[in-house]
Design a protein around this motif. Structure first.
Motif, PDB file in Angstrom:
ATOM      1  N   ASP A   2       0.806  -1.225   0.000  1.00 51.89           N
ATOM      2  CA  ASP A   2       0.000   0.000   0.000  1.00 51.89           C
ATOM      3  C   ASP A   2       0.836   1.271   0.000  1.00 51.89           C
ATOM      4  OD1 ASP A   2       1.001   0.087   2.568  1.00 51.89           O
ATOM      5  OD2 ASP A   2      -0.926  -0.212   3.546  1.00 51.89           O
ATOM      6  N   GLY A  39       1.638   2.609  -9.019  1.00 55.10           N
ATOM      7  CA  GLY A  39       0.834   3.260  -7.994  1.00 55.10           C
ATOM      8  C   GLY A  39       0.916   4.767  -7.929  1.00 55.10           C
ATOM      9  N   ASP A  43       1.496   5.026  -3.893  1.00 56.09           N
ATOM     10  CA  ASP A  43       2.339   3.867  -3.632  1.00 56.09           C
ATOM     11  C   ASP A  43       3.801   4.267  -3.795  1.00 56.09           C
ATOM     12  OD1 ASP A  43       2.971   1.278  -2.998  1.00 56.09           O
ATOM     13  OD2 ASP A  43       1.890   0.379  -4.668  1.00 56.09           O
ATOM     14  N   GLU A  73       5.375   4.977 -10.009  1.00 55.18           N
ATOM     15  CA  GLU A  73       5.550   5.337  -8.599  1.00 55.18           C
ATOM     16  C   GLU A  73       7.023   5.576  -8.280  1.00 55.18           C
ATOM     17  OE1 GLU A  73       5.344   1.360  -6.040  1.00 55.18           O
ATOM     18  OE2 GLU A  73       3.676   1.512  -7.433  1.00 55.18           O
TER      19      GLU A  73
END
Length: 97
Positions: A2, A39, A43, A73
């Protein structure tokens, strides 16, 4: 993952990676390739125990204009970068024609 908590392979997976490094491909060793991630701002691959593992080759993306695509990300573990898509094209390759 996450992007907030450090995530790592469990002991069984880590043992399999190590086995592959030394004994994979009939003793020549295996190479593990992971994507840096998609992400963007929610992320961070630095928290991904697979992409950030010492056994991993982590690949990021760049678009045809040399810019970071909007889904990439942040990732200090990224070792290489390859062409990928952007908002104008679905896929970019090095092939001309």
């Amino acid at each position: 993952d996450d992007g907030k908590a450090v995530d790592a392979p469990d002991k069984r997976v880590l043992k399999s990676f190590i086995h592959g490094l030394f004994d994979g491909r009939h003793g020549r060793g295996s190479i593990y390739v992971f994507a840096a991630g998609n992400g963007k701002s929610v992320d961070n691959c630095n928290y991904d125990g697979y992409a950030n593992g010492m056994f991993a080759l982590t690949v990021g993306a760049i678009d045809e204009d040399g810019q970071v695509p909007n889904y990439v990300e942040p990732c200090a573990a990224q070792l290489i970068c390859a062409y990928s898509s952007n908002s104008n094209r679905k896929i970019v390759t090095t092939e001309l024609g």
